[in-house]
Design an enzyme around this catalytic site. Structure first.
Site, PDB file in Angstrom:
ATOM      1  N   GLU A 213      28.271  10.509  79.143  1.00  0.00           N
ATOM      2  CA  GLU A 213      28.289   9.444  80.161  1.00  0.00           C
ATOM      3  C   GLU A 213      28.718   8.174  79.436  1.00  0.00           C
ATOM      4  OE1 GLU A 213      27.622   9.815  83.396  1.00  0.00           O
ATOM      5  OE2 GLU A 213      26.993  11.905  83.318  1.00  0.00           O
ATOM      6  N   CYS A 247      27.081  -0.093  83.104  1.00  0.00           N
ATOM      7  CA  CYS A 247      28.275   0.695  82.779  1.00  0.00           C
ATOM      8  C   CYS A 247      29.299   0.667  83.897  1.00  0.00           C
ATOM      9  CB  CYS A 247      27.875   2.135  82.469  1.00  0.00           C
ATOM     10  SG  CYS A 247      26.891   2.878  83.766  1.00  0.00           S
TER      11      CYS A 247
HETATM   12  P1  NAD Z   1      23.339   2.131  72.112  1.00  0.00           P
HETATM   13  O1  NAD Z   1      23.802   1.258  71.010  1.00  0.00           O
HETATM   14  O2  NAD Z   1      21.923   2.067  72.555  1.00  0.00           O
HETATM   15  O3  NAD Z   1      23.695   3.616  71.688  1.00  0.00           O
HETATM   16  C1  NAD Z   1      23.360   4.730  72.511  1.00  0.00           C
HETATM   17  C2  NAD Z   1      22.612   5.746  71.686  1.00  0.00           C
HETATM   18  O4  NAD Z   1      23.456   6.230  70.646  1.00  0.00           O
HETATM   19  C3  NAD Z   1      21.352   5.202  71.022  1.00  0.00           C
HETATM   20  O5  NAD Z   1      20.275   6.058  71.309  1.00  0.00           O
HETATM   21  C4  NAD Z   1      21.713   5.161  69.544  1.00  0.00           C
HETATM   22  O6  NAD Z   1      20.610   5.437  68.729  1.00  0.00           O
HETATM   23  C5  NAD Z   1      22.761   6.239  69.404  1.00  0.00           C
HETATM   24  N1  NAD Z   1      23.697   5.948  68.323  1.00  0.00           N
HETATM   25  C6  NAD Z   1      24.261   4.758  68.029  1.00  0.00           C
HETATM   26  N2  NAD Z   1      25.087   4.883  66.963  1.00  0.00           N
HETATM   27  C7  NAD Z   1      25.052   6.177  66.589  1.00  0.00           C
HETATM   28  C8  NAD Z   1      25.708   6.939  65.566  1.00  0.00           C
HETATM   29  N3  NAD Z   1      26.557   6.403  64.710  1.00  0.00           N
HETATM   30  N4  NAD Z   1      25.422   8.260  65.482  1.00  0.00           N
HETATM   31  C9  NAD Z   1      24.562   8.834  66.338  1.00  0.00           C
HETATM   32  N5  NAD Z   1      23.922   8.160  67.336  1.00  0.00           N
HETATM   33  C10 NAD Z   1      24.153   6.865  67.455  1.00  0.00           C
HETATM   34  O7  NAD Z   1      24.177   1.916  73.441  1.00  0.00           O
HETATM   35  P2  NAD Z   1      25.701   1.501  73.608  1.00  0.00           P
HETATM   36  O8  NAD Z   1      26.592   2.583  73.147  1.00  0.00           O
HETATM   37  O9  NAD Z   1      25.927   0.112  73.163  1.00  0.00           O
HETATM   38  O10 NAD Z   1      25.708   1.485  75.210  1.00  0.00           O
HETATM   39  C11 NAD Z   1      26.647   0.800  75.900  1.00  0.00           C
HETATM   40  C12 NAD Z   1      27.763   1.728  76.343  1.00  0.00           C
HETATM   41  O11 NAD Z   1      27.230   2.759  77.138  1.00  0.00           O
HETATM   42  C13 NAD Z   1      28.787   1.041  77.195  1.00  0.00           C
HETATM   43  O12 NAD Z   1      30.070   1.506  76.846  1.00  0.00           O
HETATM   44  C14 NAD Z   1      28.439   1.506  78.592  1.00  0.00           C
HETATM   45  O13 NAD Z   1      29.497   1.483  79.503  1.00  0.00           O
HETATM   46  C15 NAD Z   1      27.957   2.889  78.332  1.00  0.00           C
HETATM   47  N6  NAD Z   1      27.055   3.323  79.375  1.00  0.00           N
HETATM   48  C16 NAD Z   1      27.432   4.366  80.156  1.00  0.00           C
HETATM   49  C17 NAD Z   1      26.609   4.772  81.183  1.00  0.00           C
HETATM   50  C18 NAD Z   1      26.962   5.914  82.077  1.00  0.00           C
HETATM   51  O14 NAD Z   1      26.088   6.355  82.795  1.00  0.00           O
HETATM   52  N7  NAD Z   1      28.193   6.405  82.063  1.00  0.00           N
HETATM   53  C19 NAD Z   1      25.393   4.113  81.394  1.00  0.00           C
HETATM   54  C20 NAD Z   1      25.044   3.064  80.551  1.00  0.00           C
HETATM   55  C21 NAD Z   1      25.879   2.690  79.547  1.00  0.00           C
END
Ligand code: NAD
Length: 459
Positions: A213, A247
């Protein structure tokens, strides 16, 4: 924080529980789902406080988009548990007759759910509940960025749920990396595309299916025929809820140049109605999650002229609802997902130009079109691809349990909510059952000319 050395044991004990069969009975699943609802209801105030600490989330927003979102999805799972887990009868083709054919929903095994920080309760618990309703054991990994909510969930989940089948791992990259080294039967990841690729590569080692997602730049097309006042209100609501950290938030607007000025005027009126003349003191407006995102966003703000807003305050990570014009399509703000309260307005000569722009870029997670002319709406729908669409509105397509929510291409793969959120974590096992009273010999050798003739007739 979960001890890194314990992660392999946590997953292996969930595997043992899964193999013991304890998650198979619907009674167990129902009890877990009911406990999840109780956890939300008993601790509503604590969840609101954690959301406020992490994101300055207004209570009402937190209630609607995180707390009540979870309880209503989970209550629907409880209500439909029997129906959604019932074998489905399907027709049997003549060659296999006499027989009965069915699809039997079967859990996959041990599921990993990795969540981000922007809706930190909903995006963790809804997929985890789907995995439980489908009969799996599950490891939840909340985001370390929304630290208060993560800590609260870490404290409550073991209190309410069966710890032999549902675990929560708290931590950041090292803990998630250690989890990804384990063998899961499904990984459900919500977050950005860079980490999405890391997740998919790790999953490939064990042929583990993934749901990704992701996000991206979700466009809004405002046609000359649009109801401009309503369009402005609905865009402003979808963009500035959670301070743009959604998102499916409208990322940028492609507006017909003949209605640009009235659209901006109506945005001003809408924002004043929603947040008053100084959104900084409004109880209805959230904050940016971290200093890193705050400085990224204040940098992006320089990509255009702020015709509305443009204020920021580093102390409480406040960025006002900001509308930008004079934005070049080559500027940084048009090349990365904004994920904050900055709304670039790009003028186009007509909707055809807007459609071509959208079609030439990555498939977005969401697409919004505002038009009164059905031909324009049809044109947008037939010439563009997106994870989901709301026509003459924003965000609301994701609230329907009957519309699977997810991305396509760069914005992700797989959809959930409602029954889709349970099916994701099941294998619909095809079973064909034959009786033994009749055993026609037509399919058996020797293949005579007569049998060949019959096959030609029936196949
Ligand atoms: P975040 O930084 O919280 O990361 C998400 C998860 O990934 C965390 O649990 C984190 O621990 C893990 N993570 C981070 N780096 C990692 C790595 N190198 N290796 C393994 N795991 C790792 O969240 P984010 O990515 O900043 O979230 C924002 C993004 O999520 C935006 O692009 C947004 O559009 C997208 N998003 C999508 C949805 C959807 O439903 N499609 C919903 C919310 C957010």
């Amino acid at each position: 924080m979960t001890n890194l050395n314990n992660i392999a044991d946590i997953v292996s004990s969930l595997r043992t529980s899964y193999n013991s069969g304890k998650t198979r009975p619907l009674a167990w699943r129902k009890q877990q789902l009911e406990a999840l609802v109780r956890m939300m209801e008993d601790n509503e105030a604590a969840f609101s406080a954690a959301l406020k600490a992490d994101l300055g989330k207004p209570d009402v927003e937190g209630f609607i988009t995180d707390i009540a979102f979870v309880t209503s999805e989970v209550k629907a799972m409880i209500k439909n548990l029997k129906k959604w887990n019932k074998p489905q009868r399907v027709p049997t083709p003549i060659v296999a007759m006499p027989a009965k054919s069915q699809l039997i929903p079967e859990p996959l095994g041990v599921v990993l759910v990795i969540a981000p920080w922007n809706y930190p309760i909903q995006l963790l618990l809804v997929p985890a509940a789907g995995a439980i309703a489908a009969g799996n054991t599950v490891v939840m990994k909340p985001s370390e960025v929304s630290a208060e909510t993560s800590a609260l969930l870490a404290q409550l989940v073991p209190k309410y749920l069966d710890t032999s089948a549902v675990a929560l791992v708290e931590g950041s990259v090292p803990e998630t990396t250690a989890l990804l080294d384990q063998h899961f039967n499904h990984i459900f990841y919500t977050g950005n595309g860079t980490v999405g690729r890391i997740v998919m590569a790790a999953a490939a080692k064990n042929l583990t299916p993934v749901t990704l997602e992701l996000g991206g730049k979700s466009p809004v097309i405002v046609d000359a025929s649009a109801n401009i006042r309503v369009a402005a209100r609905r865009v402003a609501w979808g963009k500035f809820i959670n301070a743009g950290q959604t998102c499916v938030a409208p990322d940028y607007v492609l507006v017909d140049k003949t209605v640009e000025q009235p659209f901006i005027e109506q945005l001003k009126i809408a924002l004043n109605d929603f947040y008053g003349s100084d959104p900084h003191v409004s109880d209805s407006y959230a904050r940016i999650v971290s200093d890193r995102h705050f400085s990224r966003l204040t940098g992006l703000m320089k990509s255009g002229t702020a015709v509305i807003g443009g204020e920021s305050n580093a102390t409480d990570k406040y960025i006002s609802p900001t509308v930008l014009t004079d934005v070049s399509l080559d500027s940084p703000i048009m090349h990365e997902e904004i994920f904050g309260p900055l709304l670039p307005i790009i003028t186009v000569s007509n909707s055809d130009e807007a459609i071509r722009y959208v079609a030439n870029h990555d498939h977005p997670l969401a697409l919004y079109v505002f038009a009164e002319k059905q031909t324009v709406i049809n044109d947008v729908l037939s010439r563009t691809t997106a994870g989901g669409v709301t026509v003459n509105g924003t965000i609301l397509h994701l609230t329907s349990p009957h519309l699977p929510f997810g991305g396509v291409g760069e914005s992700g793969m797989g959809g959930y909510h409602g029954i889709s959120g349970v099916r994701l974590f099941q294998h619909m096992k095809p079973v064909l059952s034959r009786g033994t009273k009749l055993d026609p010999s037509i399919a058996y050798p020797p293949y005579t000319a007569r049998k060949a003739k019959i096959f030609r007739k029936i196949l």
